[in-house]
Design a protein around this motif. Sequence first.
Motif, PDB file in Angstrom:
ATOM      1  N   VAL A   1       0.859  -1.183   0.000  1.00 47.40           N
ATOM      2  CA  VAL A   1       0.000   0.000   0.000  1.00 47.40           C
ATOM      3  C   VAL A   1       0.895   1.231   0.000  1.00 47.40           C
ATOM      4  CG1 VAL A   1      -1.734   1.290   1.280  1.00 47.40           C
ATOM      5  CG2 VAL A   1      -1.829  -1.209   1.232  1.00 47.40           C
ATOM      6  N   THR A   2       0.643   2.139  -0.909  1.00 42.04           N
ATOM      7  CA  THR A   2       1.372   3.403  -0.946  1.00 42.04           C
ATOM      8  C   THR A   2       0.423   4.511  -0.544  1.00 42.04           C
ATOM      9  OG1 THR A   2       2.807   2.634  -2.727  1.00 42.04           O
ATOM     10  CG2 THR A   2       2.671   5.004  -2.378  1.00 42.04           C
ATOM     11  N   ASN A   3       0.773   5.219   0.515  1.00 38.42           N
ATOM     12  CA  ASN A   3      -0.062   6.305   0.999  1.00 38.42           C
ATOM     13  C   ASN A   3       0.840   7.508   1.216  1.00 38.42           C
ATOM     14  OD1 ASN A   3      -1.710   8.098   2.369  1.00 38.42           O
ATOM     15  ND2 ASN A   3      -2.675   6.513   3.645  1.00 38.42           N
ATOM     16  N   THR A   4       0.742   8.462   0.338  1.00 37.40           N
ATOM     17  CA  THR A   4       1.639   9.623   0.421  1.00 37.40           C
ATOM     18  C   THR A   4       1.281  10.562   1.554  1.00 37.40           C
ATOM     19  OG1 THR A   4       0.247  10.776  -1.188  1.00 37.40           O
ATOM     20  CG2 THR A   4       2.145   9.549  -2.043  1.00 37.40           C
ATOM     21  N   ASP A   5       0.111  10.336   2.206  1.00 35.61           N
ATOM     22  CA  ASP A   5      -0.236  11.162   3.371  1.00 35.61           C
ATOM     23  C   ASP A   5       0.523  10.725   4.613  1.00 35.61           C
ATOM     24  OD1 ASP A   5      -2.018  12.719   1.954  1.00 35.61           O
ATOM     25  OD2 ASP A   5      -3.708  11.363   2.339  1.00 35.61           O
ATOM     26  N   VAL A   6       1.073   9.513   4.603  1.00 34.56           N
ATOM     27  CA  VAL A   6       1.862   9.020   5.734  1.00 34.56           C
ATOM     28  C   VAL A   6       3.180   8.495   5.168  1.00 34.56           C
ATOM     29  CG1 VAL A   6       1.921   7.538   7.769  1.00 34.56           C
ATOM     30  CG2 VAL A   6      -0.272   8.361   6.907  1.00 34.56           C
ATOM     31  N   ASP A   7       4.066   9.416   4.854  1.00 34.63           N
ATOM     32  CA  ASP A   7       5.315   8.987   4.226  1.00 34.63           C
ATOM     33  C   ASP A   7       6.542   9.630   4.850  1.00 34.63           C
ATOM     34  OD1 ASP A   7       4.981  11.548   3.374  1.00 34.63           O
ATOM     35  OD2 ASP A   7       4.962  11.097   1.228  1.00 34.63           O
ATOM     36  N   THR A   8       6.355  10.296   5.987  1.00 36.18           N
ATOM     37  CA  THR A   8       7.510  10.857   6.691  1.00 36.18           C
ATOM     38  C   THR A   8       7.389  10.532   8.177  1.00 36.18           C
ATOM     39  OG1 THR A   8       6.504  12.991   7.212  1.00 36.18           O
ATOM     40  CG2 THR A   8       7.583  12.792   5.055  1.00 36.18           C
TER      41      THR A   8
END
Length: 274
Positions: A1-8
């Motif tokens: 799953v790729t979720n750019t809202d939780v990537d840091t």
Amino acid sequence: VTNTDVDTTGEADTLTLQAGQVTINFNGPAAGDIALRATDVAVYKFSLSAQSNVEVRNLRFSVTTAGLAVDEGFNDMKVWDADTNTVLTSSVDITTTTASQVYTDVINLTAGKARNFKVTVDVDSDNDANDTVLVNLLAFLGNDLRNLDSNTYLTPGTDVVPNATVAGNLMTVRATSIEPSLSGTPAARTVVKGSNNVDLAGFNMRAVTGNVRINTFTVTATPTAGSHANLQADLQNVALYVGETRISDVKSFTGANASSIAFSNLSRTIPAGT
């Protein structure tokens, strides 16, 4: 799953596992009361768990008291295995405001298994109500813990979690007594004449620090003025109940102006703290 809202890192939570070769957990008791003249009452509970087979060579405690006078103290302080209820250490009497106690009795920890302990004291018969005692487990030092599998000493700064004093809670001496209070039920209301099994009053009884046995329980009634001021006629077949269970004989007020009934031979025990 790729979720750019939780990537840091700032958008997530970091969980750090701190378990060391030996982990300490404080298990209570909560701050509370202990009875005058109590024996072997628990004032500190904790557990130790180890990744390897470990030998505990020293257990270090600090004890702080308040209110002690000459010939008073918290005596026979010792450490038990809380699961088997067996004594593991020698005992010492605490008679000063502050004290440090090191138990050198060897205690073994099995790899992968938590072991529960308790520290108990006797409350001297000369102690006064409101005397207090506070027990803390102090940090382990070098050579206090030995890994039996590798025959090496553990380094408290890196091998023990937490590597600090594990504070206990303040315990206060109280005389064994009972605290009565009015129950919320039954509430004030109007009762139809001729009714049966009417709840007239409710009371709570809390035993403080020790078990309390009630042998006699006396209730009083105050009649209102007027034609219906005859307790003997108005209140018939009076009894004492706990919940739905009758625990007394059925009695009545004797005489037109009698105001109390004593229920005796109850032998009803209220456990400490309840």
